[in-house]
Scaffold this motif. Structure first.
Motif, short mmCIF file in Angstrom:
data_model
loop_
_atom_site.label_atom_id
_atom_site.label_comp_id
_atom_site.label_asym_id
_atom_site.label_seq_id
_atom_site.Cartn_x
_atom_site.Cartn_y
_atom_site.Cartn_z
N ARG A 39 29.42 45.46 42.11
CA ARG A 39 29.13 46.86 41.77
C ARG A 39 30.50 47.82 41.57
O ARG A 39 30.72 48.72 42.02
CB ARG A 39 27.96 47.57 42.54
CG ARG A 39 26.83 46.97 42.70
CD ARG A 39 25.56 47.66 43.36
NE ARG A 39 25.55 49.09 42.68
CZ ARG A 39 24.97 49.23 41.60
NH1 ARG A 39 24.40 48.47 40.87
NH2 ARG A 39 24.88 50.69 41.13
N LEU A 40 31.35 46.95 40.89
CA LEU A 40 32.61 47.59 40.65
C LEU A 40 33.23 47.40 39.18
O LEU A 40 32.69 46.47 38.65
CB LEU A 40 33.78 47.29 41.72
CG LEU A 40 33.59 47.49 42.97
CD1 LEU A 40 34.79 46.90 43.56
CD2 LEU A 40 33.67 48.90 43.24
N ALA A 41 34.00 48.22 38.47
CA ALA A 41 34.32 48.09 37.24
C ALA A 41 35.98 48.24 37.16
O ALA A 41 36.41 49.24 37.65
CB ALA A 41 33.88 48.86 36.30
N PHE A 42 36.66 47.32 36.77
CA PHE A 42 38.02 47.05 36.92
C PHE A 42 38.67 47.44 35.52
O PHE A 42 38.20 46.87 34.56
CB PHE A 42 38.47 46.05 37.37
CG PHE A 42 37.91 45.63 38.58
CD1 PHE A 42 38.73 45.99 39.74
CD2 PHE A 42 37.05 44.69 38.81
CE1 PHE A 42 38.23 45.61 41.17
CE2 PHE A 42 36.56 44.36 40.38
CZ PHE A 42 37.42 44.74 41.31
N PRO A 43 39.47 48.53 35.21
CA PRO A 43 39.85 49.04 33.99
C PRO A 43 40.91 47.91 33.45
O PRO A 43 41.49 47.18 34.17
CB PRO A 43 40.64 50.31 34.35
CG PRO A 43 41.32 49.91 35.83
CD PRO A 43 39.99 49.30 36.62
N ILE A 44 40.89 48.15 32.09
CA ILE A 44 41.69 47.37 31.39
C ILE A 44 42.90 48.41 30.67
O ILE A 44 42.45 49.04 29.79
CB ILE A 44 41.15 46.35 30.11
CG1 ILE A 44 40.21 45.40 30.89
CG2 ILE A 44 42.36 45.87 29.48
CD1 ILE A 44 39.19 44.58 30.28
N ARG A 45 43.94 48.23 30.97
CA ARG A 45 44.98 49.24 30.59
C ARG A 45 46.28 48.38 29.42
O ARG A 45 46.63 47.51 30.22
CB ARG A 45 45.74 50.01 31.56
CG ARG A 45 44.65 50.83 32.25
CD ARG A 45 45.46 51.91 33.30
NE ARG A 45 44.65 52.35 34.09
CZ ARG A 45 44.30 52.41 35.39
NH1 ARG A 45 45.41 51.64 36.16
NH2 ARG A 45 43.40 52.97 36.16
N ASP A 46 46.23 48.98 28.37
CA ASP A 46 47.27 48.10 27.47
C ASP A 46 47.07 46.67 27.44
O ASP A 46 48.03 45.80 27.36
CB ASP A 46 48.70 48.53 27.85
CG ASP A 46 49.02 50.26 27.89
OD1 ASP A 46 48.40 50.59 27.00
OD2 ASP A 46 49.74 50.59 28.69
N GLY A 47 45.87 46.25 27.75
CA GLY A 47 45.52 44.96 27.41
C GLY A 47 45.68 44.17 28.79
O GLY A 47 45.50 42.87 28.88
N ILE A 48 45.94 44.89 29.89
CA ILE A 48 46.17 44.12 31.17
C ILE A 48 44.95 44.85 32.23
O ILE A 48 44.95 45.85 32.43
CB ILE A 48 47.48 44.43 31.74
CG1 ILE A 48 48.59 44.18 30.67
CG2 ILE A 48 47.87 44.11 33.02
CD1 ILE A 48 49.97 44.54 31.09
#
Length: 59
Positions: A39-48
């Motif tokens: 139940r977690l969402a991991f961000p994608i920043r600048d394609g990473i």
């Protein structure tokens, strides 16, 4: 190049949730990798993908 096109969906096959070790789904609208089991969402920043629990958003 847009942020969504920078993320390589093939990378998704190699990544697992650091908490549950389960597979992840890609949310293109929010630019996140989602672990339904943890139940977690991991961000994608600048394609990473940022696979740190401290950076994850609770679902």
């Amino acid at each position: 190049m847009t942020e969504s096109s920078q993320f390589d969906r093939r990378m998704l096959e190699a990544l697992v949730c650091p908490v549950s070790q389960s597979g992840l789904s890609y949310d293109a609208e929010r630019q996140e990798l989602v672990s339904r089991q943890a139940r977690l969402a991991f961000p994608i920043r600048d394609g990473i993908p940022i696979m740190l629990v401290s950076e994850a958003r609770e679902l």
